[in-house]
Design an enzyme around this catalytic site. Structure first.
Site: not given
Lengths: 331, 331
Positions: B155, B151
């Protein structure tokens, strides 16, 4: 062991292949086979008696990445990339080759590992172009990546993917950020950084070269020999000490153009230095202004990576590796 | 003006929509239309008289991103993402939604601009998950991004794309790295970070909550109200001062769990505090150990971003925004 090199037809790729052939192995394991890929088919390496599969391949084309790793190479050195200027001029091509091609290679490794245990060493060549001005006096190991080119962006993304794929256990990756390669062999090219090499390489063979910036411009260099040394070292060492911080600034030499010229004078005399023609170019000066000048690379040094520590060494490496040990033009 | 919000059905998306409806505009320009997208169709915002297109959409599906920007929204707030735990559990889904979905959105904007001049404001929600331990005491604005989750990797890649697309002039982007949102409304969930909210939210309504770590654990917080404030501010301000360093740590509150509990005691008394059940959990303690605790966010503060400066404020915001200004459980 089996070694795959992408971008194998390029200057660094050819030198790396020769070096590996000469050394015969990596970290004590003999090299039995090479797969050499590039957009044009790389040459067969001289003096290698093992298997060689040298062919043209575009990793971003469907199926090509899977084909590249189908024989499960133990070491993969991923050099293939569109260079900075071209990635800036052709946005889509840069992202396709530098991002999608790299991701396709990493995905092919992951998917291959789903069929049968597979965890190769992956050495990814990144660049100091992942950094963007303004900089501190010396860029440390924990400085943030804010690239000012699409090329630098694509390399920074490749680094992030490399770390995540390593952390997930899909391969054992290390990314190395190369300094500007100097003295780059060959002919002068149109790259904005070309003059750093031109003003040494050309006078050493009695040719003129153009210097578009002032002598106090500072830059960050390593020889082709040092760059190949980084790659071999990155393929050889244990990566555990890196943790998941898998991307490293490589050591280099921080020096001014004036120091370059002094090394030329020492090696080839004033006559060679007089072949440098000063033609200030505001555009090039401005571009160079945005480039990193100096690094504090203690992490890489601690891991045993080594570069030249003077321009005399860089000039000597060039004379030995490219000019057969002799300077054609007398001092 | 026309505002597109992706991930509009989520907690922040709904609060942002309500806030924009209440304010009526962004930076003095009235909002005439909303496009609200999410994997499930977002609700129609209450009290808005303009045009609303609220529908289910997966930006990573072919054609969806182009459809999302077909009406050329002036402001795009890209909240849509697979959360950390799911992106870690499902590697392919995480990359598909968080990387490919974001890139598809950015590409759709670029391609739309090739047909007719188009340069929307893009606000991208990133996360402190772009950072990975070990950390300095306070993470500064120039600290490097070495995520320890897929994740966080996705990002960080979105941030790089955002900066490059902004630099190339395809849109005017800003990425904001949100602290842990606290007090998150709703029911307790299984996220490892859930307890930071649970131990306040549940006791405030007379329910028990579990505290799996010790009181000296330090963390980095902002209220949902502050997070929505960041987004509105990011959509409103001139971005020139950012240069091409388009991604910013948002301000927040660095506080210990003990300070959380002290604020609960002040707001709702000892009876509420006694509803916190201590059940040490070594796994959660270890996960939390790897999270950022404190930041020095002078860049964002200089640009006018503001968060709470005490847990009393965070608790008060929750009581006002979620509990109608009253605490159901008496002290």
């Amino acid at each position: 062991m089996h070694v795959l090199i992408t971008g194998a037809a390029g200057m660094i790729g050819r030198k790396l292949t020769s070096r590996l052939v000469a050394e015969g192995g990596i970290a004590g394991r003999a090299i039995a086979a090479f797969t050499l890929l590039d957009v044009v088919a790389p040459e067969q390496p001289a003096g290698f008696s093992g298997a060689v599969n040298a062919r043209a391949a575009d990793l971003s084309a469907p199926g090509e990445a899977a084909r590249a790793v189908a024989e499960r190479p133990d070491v993969i050195v991923h050099l293939a990339a569109i260079v900075s200027g071209e990635a800036e001029a052709d946005f889509e091509k840069g992202y396709r080759v530098n991002l999608d091609g790299t991701r396709a290679l990493f995905e092919a490794i992951r998917l291959s590992g789903q069929q049968q245990a597979y965890k190769p060493r992956v050495v990814f060549t990144s660049s100091v172009a992942v950094f963007g001005a303004p900089f501190p006096d010396a860029i440390g190991d924990e400085f943030f990546t804010t690239p000012l080119t699409s090329y630098g962006t694509q390399k920074a993304i490749g680094e992030l993917l490399l770390s995540d794929y390593s952390r997930r256990g899909f391969f054992d990756g290390i990314g190395i950020r190369l300094p500007t390669i100097c003295i780059r062999p060959g002919k002068p090219n149109k790259a904005a950084s070309g003059f750093f090499s031109n003003i040494l390489r050309e006078p050493l063979v009695g040719e003129e070269a153009v210097l578009p910036v002032s002598e106090d411009v500072r830059h960050w260099y390593a020889s082709p020999r040092a760059a190949v040394g980084f790659l071999v070292h990155a393929a050889s060492i244990e990566l555990g000490p890196l943790g998941w911080r898998r991307n490293l600034n490589m050591p280099g030499l921080s020096a001014t153009v004036g120091e370059e010229i002094a090394a030329l004078r020492k090696a080839a005399g004033e006559k060679a230095v007089r072949l440098i023609r000063r033609e200030p170019d505001a555009t090039i000066a401005r571009i160079v202004e945005g480039w990193p000048r100096n690094f504090d690379t203690r992490r890489a040094l601690g891991l045993g990576f080594r570069a030249e520590t003077s321009f005399d060494e860089i000039v000597r490496a060039h004379i030995e590796d490219e000019l057969g040990g002799k300077i054609p033009v007398a001092a």
